[in-house]
Scaffold this motif. Structure first.
Motif, PDB file in Angstrom:
ATOM      1  N   GLY A 201      21.077  -4.613   6.739  1.00  0.00           N
ATOM      2  CA  GLY A 201      19.844  -4.880   7.475  1.00  0.00           C
ATOM      3  C   GLY A 201      18.692  -5.350   6.611  1.00  0.00           C
ATOM      4  N   ALA A 202      18.938  -6.363   5.800  1.00  0.00           N
ATOM      5  CA  ALA A 202      17.875  -6.897   4.946  1.00  0.00           C
ATOM      6  C   ALA A 202      16.848  -7.626   5.805  1.00  0.00           C
ATOM      7  CB  ALA A 202      18.468  -7.841   3.907  1.00  0.00           C
ATOM      8  N   VAL A 203      15.678  -7.009   5.933  1.00  0.00           N
ATOM      9  CA  VAL A 203      14.594  -7.553   6.738  1.00  0.00           C
ATOM     10  C   VAL A 203      13.298  -7.351   5.962  1.00  0.00           C
ATOM     11  CG1 VAL A 203      13.342  -7.376   8.914  1.00  0.00           C
ATOM     12  CG2 VAL A 203      15.787  -6.874   8.844  1.00  0.00           C
ATOM     13  N   PRO A 204      12.585  -8.422   5.636  1.00  0.00           N
ATOM     14  CA  PRO A 204      11.332  -8.226   4.900  1.00  0.00           C
ATOM     15  C   PRO A 204      10.264  -7.582   5.777  1.00  0.00           C
ATOM     16  CG  PRO A 204      11.644 -10.538   5.418  1.00  0.00           C
ATOM     17  CD  PRO A 204      12.870  -9.828   5.884  1.00  0.00           C
ATOM     18  N   HIS A 205       9.529  -6.661   5.198  1.00  0.00           N
ATOM     19  CA  HIS A 205       8.385  -6.070   5.877  1.00  0.00           C
ATOM     20  C   HIS A 205       7.455  -5.454   4.836  1.00  0.00           C
ATOM     21  CE1 HIS A 205      10.625  -2.281   5.417  1.00  0.00           C
ATOM     22  NE2 HIS A 205       9.470  -1.679   5.552  1.00  0.00           N
ATOM     23  N   LEU A 206       6.220  -5.243   5.241  1.00  0.00           N
ATOM     24  CA  LEU A 206       5.247  -4.601   4.361  1.00  0.00           C
ATOM     25  C   LEU A 206       5.233  -3.111   4.656  1.00  0.00           C
ATOM     26  CD1 LEU A 206       2.383  -7.197   4.618  1.00  0.00           C
ATOM     27  CD2 LEU A 206       3.864  -6.787   2.658  1.00  0.00           C
ATOM     28  N   GLN A 207       5.127  -2.310   3.586  1.00  0.00           N
ATOM     29  CA  GLN A 207       5.070  -0.866   3.766  1.00  0.00           C
ATOM     30  C   GLN A 207       4.151  -0.257   2.725  1.00  0.00           C
ATOM     31  OE1 GLN A 207       9.101   0.491   3.218  1.00  0.00           O
ATOM     32  NE2 GLN A 207       8.854   0.701   1.028  1.00  0.00           N
ATOM     33  N   GLY A 208       3.654   0.932   3.018  1.00  0.00           N
ATOM     34  CA  GLY A 208       2.857   1.681   2.064  1.00  0.00           C
ATOM     35  C   GLY A 208       1.387   1.291   2.062  1.00  0.00           C
ATOM     36  N   ASP A 209       0.649   2.034   1.233  1.00  0.00           N
ATOM     37  CA  ASP A 209      -0.777   1.780   1.060  1.00  0.00           C
ATOM     38  C   ASP A 209      -1.095   1.912  -0.420  1.00  0.00           C
ATOM     39  OD1 ASP A 209      -3.405   1.231   1.706  1.00  0.00           O
ATOM     40  OD2 ASP A 209      -3.908   3.358   1.979  1.00  0.00           O
ATOM     41  N   PRO A 210      -1.359   0.890  -1.162  1.00  0.00           N
ATOM     42  CA  PRO A 210      -1.516  -0.491  -0.708  1.00  0.00           C
ATOM     43  C   PRO A 210      -0.168  -1.069  -0.285  1.00  0.00           C
ATOM     44  CG  PRO A 210      -1.604  -0.406  -3.086  1.00  0.00           C
ATOM     45  CD  PRO A 210      -1.525   1.011  -2.609  1.00  0.00           C
ATOM     46  N   PRO A 211      -0.189  -2.054   0.584  1.00  0.00           N
ATOM     47  CA  PRO A 211       1.065  -2.612   1.093  1.00  0.00           C
ATOM     48  C   PRO A 211       1.874  -3.283  -0.012  1.00  0.00           C
ATOM     49  CG  PRO A 211      -0.845  -3.675   2.115  1.00  0.00           C
ATOM     50  CD  PRO A 211      -1.358  -2.685   1.144  1.00  0.00           C
ATOM     51  N   ARG A 212       3.181  -3.092   0.083  1.00  0.00           N
ATOM     52  CA  ARG A 212       4.096  -3.797  -0.816  1.00  0.00           C
ATOM     53  C   ARG A 212       5.247  -4.327   0.016  1.00  0.00           C
ATOM     54  NH1 ARG A 212       8.661  -1.113  -2.247  1.00  0.00           N
ATOM     55  NH2 ARG A 212       8.727   1.085  -1.694  1.00  0.00           N
ATOM     56  N   LEU A 213       5.835  -5.408  -0.440  1.00  0.00           N
ATOM     57  CA  LEU A 213       6.914  -6.057   0.289  1.00  0.00           C
ATOM     58  C   LEU A 213       8.208  -5.300   0.057  1.00  0.00           C
ATOM     59  CD1 LEU A 213       7.644  -8.465   2.072  1.00  0.00           C
ATOM     60  CD2 LEU A 213       8.068  -9.766  -0.019  1.00  0.00           C
ATOM     61  N   ALA A 214       8.911  -4.962   1.117  1.00  0.00           N
ATOM     62  CA  ALA A 214      10.222  -4.319   1.035  1.00  0.00           C
ATOM     63  C   ALA A 214      11.210  -5.190   1.796  1.00  0.00           C
ATOM     64  CB  ALA A 214      10.161  -2.922   1.634  1.00  0.00           C
ATOM     65  N   PHE A 215      12.471  -5.068   1.480  1.00  0.00           N
ATOM     66  CA  PHE A 215      13.483  -5.924   2.101  1.00  0.00           C
ATOM     67  C   PHE A 215      14.527  -5.116   2.851  1.00  0.00           C
ATOM     68  CE2 PHE A 215      11.705  -8.592  -1.193  1.00  0.00           C
ATOM     69  CZ  PHE A 215      11.463  -9.749  -0.476  1.00  0.00           C
ATOM     70  N   HIS A 216      14.069  -4.151   3.620  1.00  0.00           N
ATOM     71  CA  HIS A 216      14.977  -3.351   4.446  1.00  0.00           C
ATOM     72  C   HIS A 216      14.247  -2.905   5.700  1.00  0.00           C
ATOM     73  CE1 HIS A 216      12.807   0.233   3.079  1.00  0.00           C
ATOM     74  NE2 HIS A 216      12.865  -0.289   1.873  1.00  0.00           N
ATOM     75  N   ARG A 217      15.013  -2.477   6.681  1.00  0.00           N
ATOM     76  CA  ARG A 217      14.390  -1.975   7.913  1.00  0.00           C
ATOM     77  C   ARG A 217      13.512  -0.778   7.590  1.00  0.00           C
ATOM     78  NH1 ARG A 217      19.641  -1.580   8.901  1.00  0.00           N
ATOM     79  NH2 ARG A 217      19.414   0.659   9.216  1.00  0.00           N
ATOM     80  N   GLU A 218      12.472  -0.592   8.348  1.00  0.00           N
ATOM     81  CA  GLU A 218      11.570   0.543   8.126  1.00  0.00           C
ATOM     82  C   GLU A 218      12.288   1.873   8.270  1.00  0.00           C
ATOM     83  OE1 GLU A 218       7.377   0.785   9.387  1.00  0.00           O
ATOM     84  OE2 GLU A 218       7.810  -1.178  10.280  1.00  0.00           O
ATOM     85  N   ASP A 219      13.247   1.953   9.185  1.00  0.00           N
ATOM     86  CA  ASP A 219      13.947   3.208   9.446  1.00  0.00           C
ATOM     87  C   ASP A 219      15.258   3.341   8.663  1.00  0.00           C
ATOM     88  OD1 ASP A 219      15.243   1.180  10.799  1.00  0.00           O
ATOM     89  OD2 ASP A 219      15.688   2.401  12.567  1.00  0.00           O
TER      90      ASP A 219
END
Length: 192
Positions: free
Chosen positions: A104-122
């Motif tokens: 499930g490689a899906v780019p999304h922003l996470q965290g504070d400050p935001p950083r790019l991740a390449f997986h589903r949030e869950d």
């Protein structure tokens, strides 16, 4: 002083995020799948507890939110075996594409400050790691630097590495394999 891959001239397409994930993939593949290293036969860890022990400090880097379980370690061994064919002279892109989809490689922003991740949030820690590592390796290949994902060319060594030399000319996992190969070539020339 260690020179990081993304600071070497000619590698501007490989950033620190991608370089770190590629190095983690190398470590995991070498730790969990390789059975010949530097001319000697080795036993990769055979079960969850041994695998968890073998990856040691990497386990906390892979899953900072919760400790990895022995089941996670077994799944990581499957991921390492899945990523192994990407390293070498003729990388298997189909395997890498399948890993991107499966985990499930899906780019999304996470965290504070935001950083790019390449997986589903869950995603669980194993899928999160696998998706991010597979994405990083795909990015290395996609910017024309796939030759940097290498396998040692010495006889009796199956270790993989991420080549950070300026001209991507590294052929061996380390100095011991390079010396063994040169000594073997010298003996062969002397015999002839």
């Amino acid at each position: 002083m260690t020179i990081e891959a993304w600071r070497i001239t000619g590698q501007s397409q490989i950033d620190s995020y991608v370089g770190r994930w590629a190095e983690q993939a190398v470590t995991l593949v070498n730790t969990l799948t390789v059975d010949r290293a530097r001319g000697r036969r080795i036993e990769p860890p055979a079960d969850g507890p041994a695998r968890l022990s073998a990856i040691g400090d990497l386990a906390s880097a892979l899953s900072p939110s919760r400790p990895l379980t022995t089941g996670d370690a077994d799944r990581l061994a499957e991921v390492a075996a899945e990523l192994r064919p990407v390293f070498g002279r003729t990388p298997e892109f189909g395997t890498l594409n399948a890993a991107l989809i499966r985990h499930g490689a899906v780019p999304h922003l996470q965290g504070d400050p935001p950083r790019l991740a390449f997986h589903r949030e869950d995603a669980d820690p194993v899928d999160a790691w696998a998706a991010s590592a597979a994405t990083a390796m795909a990015m290395v290949i996609g910017v024309g630097q796939g030759v940097r994902l290498r396998s040692c060319e010495a006889d009796g060594c199956d270790l993989v590495f991420f080549d950070v030399t300026r001209n991507a000319s590294r052929r061996f996992c380390g100095l011991s394999c390079q010396n063994r190969a040169k000594a073997s070539a010298y003996r062969a020339r002397r015999r002839d």
